[in-house]
Design an enzyme around this catalytic site. Structure first.
Site, mmCIF file in Angstrom:
data_model
loop_
_atom_site.group_PDB
_atom_site.id
_atom_site.type_symbol
_atom_site.label_atom_id
_atom_site.label_comp_id
_atom_site.label_asym_id
_atom_site.label_seq_id
_atom_site.Cartn_x
_atom_site.Cartn_y
_atom_site.Cartn_z
ATOM 1 N N LYS A 87 0.855 -1.183 0.000
ATOM 2 C CA LYS A 87 0.000 0.000 0.000
ATOM 3 C C LYS A 87 0.896 1.240 0.000
ATOM 4 O O LYS A 87 1.763 1.398 0.865
ATOM 5 C CB LYS A 87 -0.895 -0.037 1.241
ATOM 6 C CG LYS A 87 -2.167 0.750 1.143
ATOM 7 C CD LYS A 87 -3.063 0.410 2.337
ATOM 8 C CE LYS A 87 -4.313 1.243 2.354
ATOM 9 N NZ LYS A 87 -5.063 1.035 3.607
HETATM 10 O O1 G3P Z 1 -7.803 2.050 5.396
HETATM 11 C C1 G3P Z 1 -8.117 3.337 5.044
HETATM 12 C C2 G3P Z 1 -9.525 3.799 5.338
HETATM 13 O O2 G3P Z 1 -10.445 2.803 5.137
HETATM 14 C C3 G3P Z 1 -9.685 4.568 6.608
HETATM 15 O O3 G3P Z 1 -11.005 4.739 7.016
HETATM 16 O O4 G3P Z 1 -12.714 5.441 8.659
HETATM 17 O O5 G3P Z 1 -10.273 5.992 9.065
HETATM 18 O O6 G3P Z 1 -11.555 7.170 7.310
HETATM 19 P P1 G3P Z 1 -11.406 5.901 8.062
#
Ligand code: G3P
Length: 218
Positions: A87
């Site tokens: 990633k």
């Molecule tokens: O893995 C990245 C992403 O899914 C993060 O989600 O909820 O922290 O914005 P969030």
């Protein structure tokens, strides 16, 4: 449509895998930190443990932000297991690194994507997956799902093979709407996947079926 779980928690990954619908896992430095995983040996061991649970597609994020170190770190991550997808953040050196990894046959997930222009760059570089963060766009009064729609259209126009991996998915309707729009993958917390099970009419219907069966069968 592929389902990935967005966590580094082994119990949650096992629970989602046991449901029989899980296609992969995405992690990020915040999710690893949430589990208290630190130090390169522990981080490697944790990725091995995740790869031991699921069949494929374990996104492991680099910390480096310059080309040389992204490549070095990504190669180390890719060595852990064939299931690892490196990633890489959507930055200039990240795009260069994605191009390099693609030429080496190493799969990548381009993360922190918030615009269609970024999506075009990542696809041109050959990213395997593209992670637009829809919830974080919604958080600042932008339309995360509209971005997914735009990217689906652009990728269709040119036959880009990069898979659109909707990330920062916060609730079940995000997931359902991503499916309607045509995102290839969603990554989300366990509660979003299990939330798909719920409907009050299912509960009421089941209760009635069981009660009627009991009336005549005891
Ligand atoms: O893995 C990245 C992403 O899914 C993060 O989600 O909820 O922290 O914005 P969030």
């Amino acid at each position: 449509m592929k389902f990935f779980i967005d966590t580094a928690n082994l119990d949650e990954i096992k629970e989602a895998y046991d449901l029989g619908v899980l296609d992969g896992v995405t992690t990020n430095p915040s999710l690893m930190a949430k589990e208290g995983i630190s130090g390169s040996e522990n981080i490697t061991a944790h990725y091995k443990a995740i790869c031991g649970i699921v069949d494929n597609n374990v996104s492991a994020e680099v910390i480096a932000t310059d080309f040389e170190n992204i490549v070095k770190e990504g190669k180390e991550l890719a060595k852990i297991d064939d299931k690892i997808v490196v990633k890489v953040p959507m930055i200039k050196d990240g795009v260069k690194a994605i191009k390099y990894f693609t030429s080496e046959g190493i799969r990548t997930n381009c993360t922190l994507v918030f615009s269609p222009g970024q999506a075009i760059l990542a696809a041109k570089a050959g990213a395997s997956y593209l992670s637009p963060f829809i919830g974080r766009l919604d958080d600042i009064s932008h339309d995360g799902l509209a971005l997914i729609e735009q990217i689906v259209e652009i990728y269709d126009n040119y036959g880009f093979t990069t898979e659109i991996l909707a990330a920062s998915v916060r609730h079940t309707m995000h997931l359902v709407q991503c499916a309607e729009i045509g995102a290839d993958v969603v990554t989300c917390p366990l509660k979003v996947i299990t939330g798909l099970l719920n409907h009050p009419l299912t509960d009421i219907g089941l209760e009635k079926f069981l009660a009627d069966h009991k009336k005549v069968n005891g």
